[in-house]
Scaffold this active site. Structure first.
Site, short mmCIF file in Angstrom:
data_model
loop_
_atom_site.label_atom_id
_atom_site.label_comp_id
_atom_site.label_asym_id
_atom_site.label_seq_id
_atom_site.Cartn_x
_atom_site.Cartn_y
_atom_site.Cartn_z
N LYS A 275 -10.72 16.07 8.16
CA LYS A 275 -10.66 14.81 8.93
C LYS A 275 -9.32 14.12 8.75
CE LYS A 275 -12.59 10.84 7.28
NZ LYS A 275 -11.67 9.68 7.32
N ASN A 276 -8.89 13.95 7.49
CA ASN A 276 -7.70 13.13 7.26
C ASN A 276 -6.41 13.87 7.55
OD1 ASN A 276 -9.34 11.01 6.72
ND2 ASN A 276 -9.12 11.11 4.48
N ARG B 191 -10.06 2.71 11.53
CA ARG B 191 -8.78 2.14 11.11
C ARG B 191 -7.61 3.09 11.34
NH1 ARG B 191 -8.40 -1.76 7.50
NH2 ARG B 191 -6.50 -0.72 6.89
N CYS C 27 -12.07 -3.89 5.36
CA CYS C 27 -13.24 -3.05 5.62
C CYS C 27 -14.08 -3.00 4.35
CB CYS C 27 -12.84 -1.66 6.08
SG CYS C 27 -12.18 -0.66 4.78
N ARG D 242 -7.07 -3.65 2.60
CA ARG D 242 -6.31 -2.62 3.29
C ARG D 242 -5.22 -3.13 4.25
NH1 ARG D 242 -10.35 2.16 4.89
NH2 ARG D 242 -8.48 3.41 4.67
N ASP E 47 -11.55 9.43 -2.62
CA ASP E 47 -12.59 9.86 -1.68
C ASP E 47 -13.67 10.71 -2.35
OD1 ASP E 47 -11.38 8.47 0.34
OD2 ASP E 47 -10.38 10.20 1.22
N VAL F 185 -7.37 2.90 -6.58
CA VAL F 185 -6.72 2.95 -5.27
C VAL F 185 -7.19 1.80 -4.37
CG1 VAL F 185 -6.31 4.35 -3.20
CG2 VAL F 185 -6.36 5.44 -5.45
N ARG G 298 -18.89 10.10 10.58
CA ARG G 298 -17.44 9.94 10.75
C ARG G 298 -16.70 11.04 10.02
NH1 ARG G 298 -15.39 5.06 8.33
NH2 ARG G 298 -13.54 6.19 8.94
N1 EPU Z 1 -1.88 -0.41 1.07
C1 EPU Z 1 -1.12 -1.55 1.11
N2 EPU Z 1 -0.21 -1.68 2.13
C2 EPU Z 1 -0.05 -0.75 3.09
C3 EPU Z 1 -0.84 0.42 3.04
C4 EPU Z 1 -1.74 0.56 2.00
O1 EPU Z 1 -1.24 -2.43 0.25
O2 EPU Z 1 0.78 -0.95 4.00
C5 EPU Z 1 -2.83 -0.22 -0.05
C6 EPU Z 1 -4.28 -0.10 0.42
O3 EPU Z 1 -4.88 -1.37 0.60
C7 EPU Z 1 -4.88 0.69 -0.72
C8 EPU Z 1 -3.76 1.63 -1.16
O4 EPU Z 1 -2.57 1.04 -0.63
O5 EPU Z 1 -5.23 -0.16 -1.77
C9 EPU Z 1 -3.85 3.04 -0.63
O6 EPU Z 1 -4.13 3.01 0.75
P1 EPU Z 1 -3.66 4.14 1.76
O7 EPU Z 1 -2.76 3.52 2.76
O8 EPU Z 1 -3.17 5.33 1.02
O9 EPU Z 1 -5.03 4.49 2.46
P2 EPU Z 1 -5.20 4.91 3.97
O10 EPU Z 1 -4.00 5.66 4.39
O11 EPU Z 1 -5.60 3.72 4.77
C10 EPU Z 1 -6.21 7.27 3.61
C11 EPU Z 1 -7.47 7.96 3.99
C12 EPU Z 1 -8.61 7.38 3.19
C13 EPU Z 1 -8.30 7.60 1.71
C14 EPU Z 1 -6.96 6.97 1.35
C15 EPU Z 1 -6.52 7.23 -0.07
C16 EPU Z 1 -7.08 8.59 6.28
C17 EPU Z 1 -7.39 8.40 7.72
N3 EPU Z 1 -7.69 7.78 5.43
O12 EPU Z 1 -6.41 5.88 3.90
O13 EPU Z 1 -9.77 8.10 3.54
O14 EPU Z 1 -9.31 7.02 0.93
O15 EPU Z 1 -5.95 7.48 2.24
O16 EPU Z 1 -6.43 8.59 -0.31
O17 EPU Z 1 -6.31 9.46 5.93
C18 EPU Z 1 -12.07 8.44 3.84
O18 EPU Z 1 -11.80 9.55 4.31
O19 EPU Z 1 -13.24 8.07 3.56
C19 EPU Z 1 -11.00 7.48 3.59
C20 EPU Z 1 -11.20 6.19 3.40
#
Ligand code: EPU
Length: 419
Positions: free
Chosen positions: A22-23, A93, A117, A122, A307, A329, A399
């Protein structure tokens, strides 16, 4: 049909093939917007988030076709709208991933702010910081991010404040078409970011450093057609491994990548699982034993994946001994703990740490899923609980897990979808 009815107590035994990740597929679908020719993707998982992404690409004007094996062709040539609206972003998202590609290819993008969320606030500040540094003018107003640039984006040296997976993906995609050489420091090393990078390279991008925390992207004027096969889903694989471990069963997962799961396999071994791996398979045998409790901390890759946290909280709930799990995280990713307590789990939350004293037997109860991985944790607990568990709001699980009830049933579980 939004609930799963599970009768626990049967060891899971059998074999599965991992689905596509998925990711990885979500950013790669967004990356198709960068090309000026059609892109074909195979090994695409049949998931609600994939359907939502396809709907988003369609609304932007892309032409999509899907065959019966979920091979998707995206033709981005007719894209003439540049807005990811609130009604789609609020359900997924990851829609934020079209921001970088639309801006780099068309000079304009409008994306609804994702907001918080069930797992934390986030923010997307790092995405915006990077795009601004590459010359974009960005306003955030009325709940929307509006970004524009004159001509091509320009290369920049970006140092991210923290490791962000979709932040790295967005900036990596934007940089492929920027003028000059962009460097992204403190980049995410997640295998899904590497998969996105490999797909972009197959489309003609010039990227070095994939899998390290420094990405060097030399911008090119255009990206072209390719056929790309999506990597296997390491979190789906990990979830089924825990399903076998928690029930004292045995499982072989094929078409997977053991190398992406080092931290998870290590913790399963600490829990008492016997594990063998080959190039693309993993075999786990619990030999009918109850797991031992484990201690772990989530961290960006190659650390233990957030995850997989909920699944290990479920494992610790029935394990021998006391285990501690610290979430580093996301700020609020323990919604499953209250529900597990309703099934008889003994878990104390101290800040961002869940301290579990394993019980010999959980009891089935009605429980509520709050997000995708929390649902997975509840389903795993239900598989080993005595009696019947009804997991509500199961749309979360659709999802990210393809045909979960069929796959668990094939392994011997008693699982049924009910309304
Ligand atoms: N963060 C910030 N600022 C930003 C971006 C992130 O403060 O501009 C913080 C977030 O709030 C969080 C941390 O950084 O505390 C890490 O967030 P990240 O951006 O890495 O998460 P994401 O990219 O939104 C993806 C996966 C998630 C997975 C996380 C961590 C996708 C579509 N989603 O989310 O997957 O948990 O990386 O590995 O790739 C899931 O599959 O259930 C899922 C939530």
């Amino acid at each position: 049909m939004n609930k799963l009815l599970i009768h626990g107590g049967k060891p899971l035994i059998g074999e599965l093939r991992a689905a596509g990740a998925k990711n990885a597929v979500l950013p790669i679908l967004a990356a198709t917007l960068l090309a000026d020719e059609p892109i074909t993707l195979s090994n695409v998982p049949h998931l609600r988030d994939v359907t939502t992404s396809m709907e988003l690409l369609g609304r932007l004007g892309a032409h999509l076709s899907v065959d019966e094996r979920m091979t998707i062709e995206v033709d981005p040539r007719a894209v003439d709208k540049f807005c990811a609206p609130y009604d789609l972003v609020k359900t997924m998202r990851a829609s934020i991933l079209v921001l970088g590609p639309l801006l780099a290819r068309h000079g304009y993008a409008e994306v609804s702010l994702p907001g918080g969320c069930a797992i934390g606030s986030r923010p997307v500040d790092q995405h915006l910081y990077g795009l601004r540094a590459m010359g974009a003018e960005i306003e955030v107003e009325a709940g929307y991010i509006r970004a524009r640039c004159r001509g091509r984006l320009r290369a920049a040296r970006l140092v991210l404040d923290l490791v962000t997976v979709t932040g790295t993906a967005n900036l990596l995609m934007a940089a492929t078409l920027a003028e000059g050489t962009t460097v992204i420091e403190n980049a995410a090393r997640e295998p899904e970011v590497v998969d996105l990078g490999e797909c972009l390279i197959a489309m003609g991008a010039d990227i070095k450093g994939l899998g390290t925390d420094t990405l060097i992207i030399c911008g090119v004027p255009r990206l072209h057609a390719t056929h790309y096969r999506i990597m296997p889903d390491r979190i789906e694989t990990g979830t089924y491994l825990v399903a076998a471990a928690i029930t004292g069963g045995q499982i072989t997962i094929r078409d997977t990548r053991p190398g992406c799961l080092d931290a998870v396999l290590l913790k399963l071994q600490e829990a008492g699982a016997h594990i063998e791996t080959g190039q693309d398979w993993i075999h786990l045998d619990m030999q009918g034993q109850r797991p031992q409790a484990v201690h772990l901390r989530t961290a960006p890759h190659p650390g233990f994946p957030t995850d997989m946290q909920a699944q290990f909280v479920a494992l610790n709930a029935v394990a021998k001994g006391v285990g501690t799990i610290t979430e580093t995280v996301f700020e609020n990713r323990f919604m499953h703990v209250n529900e597990l307590q309703r099934m008889g789990a003994v878990i104390r939350l101290e800040g961002n740490t869940a301290i579990s004293t394993g019980v010999a037997q959980l009891t089935g109860a009605p429980v509520m899923a709050t997000d995708l991985r929390a649902s997975a944790g509840l389903i795993l607990a239900a598989l080993v609980a005595q009696g019947e568990t009804l997991v509500d709001r199961i749309y979360h699980i659709d999802r990210g897990y393809e045909c979960i009830e069929e796959r668990l049933s094939r392994l011997g579980a008693s699982v049924r979808r009910v309304s």
